[in-house]
Design a protein around this motif. Structure first.
Motif, PDB file in Angstrom:
ATOM      1  N   GLU A 138       0.857  -1.182   0.000  1.00  0.00           N
ATOM      2  CA  GLU A 138       0.000   0.000   0.000  1.00  0.00           C
ATOM      3  C   GLU A 138       0.895   1.234   0.000  1.00  0.00           C
ATOM      4  OE1 GLU A 138      -4.136   1.165   2.189  1.00  0.00           O
ATOM      5  OE2 GLU A 138      -2.441   0.687   3.487  1.00  0.00           O
ATOM      6  N   PRO A 195      -2.450   4.966   1.154  1.00  0.00           N
ATOM      7  CA  PRO A 195      -3.712   4.347   1.553  1.00  0.00           C
ATOM      8  C   PRO A 195      -4.902   4.836   0.733  1.00  0.00           C
ATOM      9  CG  PRO A 195      -2.436   4.947   3.486  1.00  0.00           C
ATOM     10  CD  PRO A 195      -1.712   5.520   2.297  1.00  0.00           C
ATOM     11  N   TYR A 210      -1.758   1.220  -4.976  1.00  0.00           N
ATOM     12  CA  TYR A 210      -1.342  -0.106  -4.513  1.00  0.00           C
ATOM     13  C   TYR A 210      -0.428  -0.737  -5.562  1.00  0.00           C
ATOM     14  CZ  TYR A 210      -5.220   0.264  -1.177  1.00  0.00           C
ATOM     15  OH  TYR A 210      -6.071   0.673  -0.183  1.00  0.00           O
ATOM     16  N   MET A 263      -8.765  -8.651   0.378  1.00  0.00           N
ATOM     17  CA  MET A 263      -8.679  -7.302   0.943  1.00  0.00           C
ATOM     18  C   MET A 263     -10.017  -6.875   1.531  1.00  0.00           C
ATOM     19  SD  MET A 263      -6.357  -5.353  -1.939  1.00  0.00           S
ATOM     20  CE  MET A 263      -6.384  -3.794  -1.040  1.00  0.00           C
ATOM     21  N   LYS A 316     -10.608  -8.372   4.868  1.00  0.00           N
ATOM     22  CA  LYS A 316      -9.789  -7.746   5.904  1.00  0.00           C
ATOM     23  C   LYS A 316     -10.212  -6.299   6.172  1.00  0.00           C
ATOM     24  CE  LYS A 316      -5.710 -10.498   4.743  1.00  0.00           C
ATOM     25  NZ  LYS A 316      -4.314 -10.463   4.204  1.00  0.00           N
ATOM     26  N   SER A 364      -9.757  -3.754   4.116  1.00  0.00           N
ATOM     27  CA  SER A 364      -8.857  -2.767   3.522  1.00  0.00           C
ATOM     28  C   SER A 364      -9.294  -2.339   2.131  1.00  0.00           C
ATOM     29  CB  SER A 364      -7.435  -3.339   3.447  1.00  0.00           C
ATOM     30  OG  SER A 364      -7.416  -4.553   2.705  1.00  0.00           O
ATOM     31  N   PHE A 365     -10.419  -2.876   1.662  1.00  0.00           N
ATOM     32  CA  PHE A 365     -10.930  -2.477   0.352  1.00  0.00           C
ATOM     33  C   PHE A 365     -12.446  -2.585   0.363  1.00  0.00           C
ATOM     34  CE2 PHE A 365     -12.401  -3.776  -3.910  1.00  0.00           C
ATOM     35  CZ  PHE A 365     -12.050  -2.638  -4.617  1.00  0.00           C
TER      36      PHE A 365
END
Length: 668
Positions: free
Chosen positions: A521, A524, A528, A553, A556, A558-559
């Motif tokens: 990353e 953020p 990416y 992702m 988790k 994160s996306f």
């Protein structure tokens, strides 16, 4: 079993030895089908002196070329267990001439491989004419070849299990068929004395034609080295004892039959089938045809392997390679498969019979063997005493140059076919390797973090239309902190506003399956970098595997896979993606010296015909754009990523004519 070389086959076991018979000896093992017939048609009078002399030449050719050169010497030149001319090249590539020698040798192997399926299948089917002269041999050969090439996309894993047992039956048949006439006329064993070979070479007025025919007995010897990584050195050396004995017994058996029947036969008779009992003939033709199919498969697979190795060395365009089975050596390259098929059909239709094919066979393989010898000398030079190298050069320069001289006489009788293919292959590899080096010097890499302020500003710039929510670029660098200037050119000079930028690099590792990735990353939510690692058997379905990365992702947190547009977000519509593939095209504003200009022009022509990056990477064409960017255009990017001194240095390295660059301004 994932790979033959690492599955236990390299260990000496009965199963491994049988598999080795099926993999290694297809071409070399089927040479008795046509070699003695070619010798009979070489022009010499078929009598006692001729037969002993020809057999002596065959015996010492197999001993010196196949046994001593390849089995005893060349097999030791392994590159971490791998063999083949490109593996040998990687160990001696510091020699200036090694590159050209390697590609000539590899291309010659591929070119002569076109005749092998045609001549082996045709020779085996011609045995049917002993039942009836009206059997349409050419038509049957075309049907069999069509079947062989049609099954390539599906792999031969299942029927491949039969290759070893079939070749074992084949060599046992060769031995039994040869031992019967040999026991009746054991005097033929006098041909082991090299005197008969030397006498024939000195006194036979048609010695060049004879040597060209004799050479056919060893045309598959390169496979002993090429398949080293598949089966291991011990398996090859042990099976070679059995194989060479079967081959020699069969050759001497055919010779014994010729000694007994030479006054009553014509040169059109094939002694291979003539020594068969009439009751066994149908069985013999069936086994011969099966062996011919295996030999054809071996040559096709060998060609695919050479192309694959050439791609990994950047000697050949990156065309798509499929792996239809779990075996590393089992690959399928569509363009090459159908090119071979068309060439094989041409050979069959053009020559019509195996006798005519024999007159063209072997010319290119002579170049391949000489190239292997040259690279082997480079390899041995610092590894063995100098006198050994000198002795090797003295012996094999005489043998292989002699065979080359003999085979050159085949040029106008059909050898031009394989020479033409060799030249075409060499031109592609030579130009691709050199042009890739030239083109790579145009590509400059920039510090990605330097451009973060611009990319952030673009995302909030309401005057720029959004190109895509997620914009994905394929990059050649595995380093997350770098990016090609061509990609920056695509984003900044042809503004492409996006919410998130993704840069994907793909790598191949030496494992059958290895779908792993490293995610970095950089900024953020904005930038990416993904390094995707593929096993050699994994298809490069970048689009599919990228979706798998996104799922992980999303799990988790994160996306966010839902679109950011309010109207779409309210209805839980997924976000959109778009792939960009950069295609560097020729820039006619700059000129090179004549050599480099020709190389670059040919490079772009080959690239236009063969290369499809979207297909190679397995991208969805409906969401992918190939963007053409001329070489050097990226030097106009803002922020001083290239200065005038760097540009002039690049011009000097590339021999660019700067007089045509008056319109180029200094980048500040």
């Amino acid at each position: 079993m994932e790979t033959v070389g690492n599955s236990g086959v390299s260990k000496v076991k009965a199963a491994g030895l049988i598999i080795t018979l099926g993999i290694v000896y297809g071409d070399l093992g089927t040479s008795p089908l046509y070699t003695m017939q070619a010798i009979m048609q070489s022009g010499g009078k078929i009598d006692h002196t001729f037969v002993l002399g020809a057999l002596s030449c065959v015996f010492w050719t197999i001993m010196l070329e196949a046994t001593f050169k390849y089995v005893f010497i060349t097999l030791k030149a392994s590159n971490k267990g791998e063999g083949g001319i490109f593996s040998l090249f990687t160990m001696v590539k510091n020699h200036k001439s090694a590159f050209l020698v390697a590609i000539i040798g590899a291309c010659a192997l591929m070119a002569d491989g076109v005749i092998t399926p045609a001549i082996t299948v045709t020779s085996s089917m011609e045995g049917l004419q002993l039942f009836s002269k009206n059997i349409p041999v050419v038509g049957l050969v075309i049907i069999i070849l069509t079947f062989i090439f049609l099954i390539q996309p599906f792999g031969t894993k299942k029927i491949g299990k039969l290759f070893g047992p079939v070749m074992l039956s084949w060599f046992l048949m060769l031995f039994v068929l040869g031992i019967v006439p040999l026991l009746k006329h054991p005097e033929v064993l006098k041909a082991i004395n090299p005197y008969y070979a030397v006498h024939t070479i000195i006194h036979n007025p048609d010695v060049l034609k004879l040597l060209g025919a004799v050479f056919l007995c060893t045309t598959g010897a390169e496979a002993l080295y090429s398949d080293l990584g598949h089966v291991g050195i011990k398996n090859i050396r042990i099976t070679w004892g059995f194989v060479s004995t079967s081959l020699l017994v069969n050759y001497f058996g055919q010779g014994a039959w010729l000694l007994a029947e030479h006054q009553e036969i014509s040169a059109s008779v094939n002694p291979f089938f003539a020594i068969m009992p009439s009751w066994f003939l149908a069985i013999g033709v069936i086994i011969s045809t099966m062996a011919a199919i295996i030999a054809s498969q071996a040559l096709i697979t060998g060609t695919f392997t050479i192309i694959s190795e050439a791609i990994s060395l950047n000697f050949f365009p990156k065309i798509r390679i499929n792996y239809p089975t779990n075996l590393k050596r089992q690959m399928y390259i569509p363009q090459i498969n159908w090119l071979l098929y068309i060439c094989c059909l041409f050979v069959v239709v053009y020559f019509q019979n195996s006798a005519a094919m024999e007159s063209a066979y072997g010319l290119s393989i002579s170049f391949a063997m000489i190239c292997t010898s040259i690279l082997l000398v480079f390899y041995l030079y610092k590894r063995v005493p100098l006198w050994c190298v000198i002795l090797y050069i003295a012996v094999y320069s005489v043998i292989e140059v002699g065979f080359l001289t003999a085979n050159i006489t085949k040029f106008f009788t059909g050898g031009w076919v394989t020479i033409l293919l060799t030249v075409i292959y060499v031109s592609i590899m030579y130009s691709w390797a050199h042009a890739s080096k030239i083109a790579s010097k145009f590509i400059l890499f920039a510090d990605l973090k330097q451009y973060l302020p611009i990319l952030k500003a673009m995302r909030t710039d309401t005057t720029l239309p959004q190109y895509a929510s997620n914009l994905i670029y394929m990059t050649d660098t595995p380093r997350p902190d770098q990016i090609e200037d061509t990609i920056l050119y695509s984003i900044l000079r042809k503004p492409k506003k996006a919410e998130t930028y993704w840069f994907i690099n793909t790598q191949t590792v030496d494992l059958p399956h290895n779908l792993t990735y490293q995610l970095t990353e950089i900024e953020p939510g904005l930038i990416y970098h993904i390094n995707m690692n593929f096993g050699f058997k994994d298809e490069r379905k970048v689009n599919l595997y990228f979706n798998e990365v996104l799922k992980e992702m999303a799990l988790k947190g994160s996306f966010n896979p839902v679109s950011s547009h309010p109207s779409l977000q309210a209805n839980h519509i997924l976000t959109d993606f778009h792939f960009i593939v950069i295609d560097n095209i020729q820039n006619h504003d700059f000129s090179f010296n004549m050599h480099d200009q020709l190389i670059m022009s040919y490079y772009f022509l080959v690239k236009r015909i063969l290369v499809n990056e979207m297909s190679y990477l397995g991208l969805d064409e409906t969401v992918t754009t190939t963007e053409e960017i001329p070489l050097m255009s990226a030097t106009e990017i803002v922020l001083g990523s290239v200065n005038k001194r760097d540009l002039l240095a690049a011009q000097n390295n590339l021999n660019i004519d700067s007089r045509k660059g008056d319109q180029i301004q200094e980048v500040k």
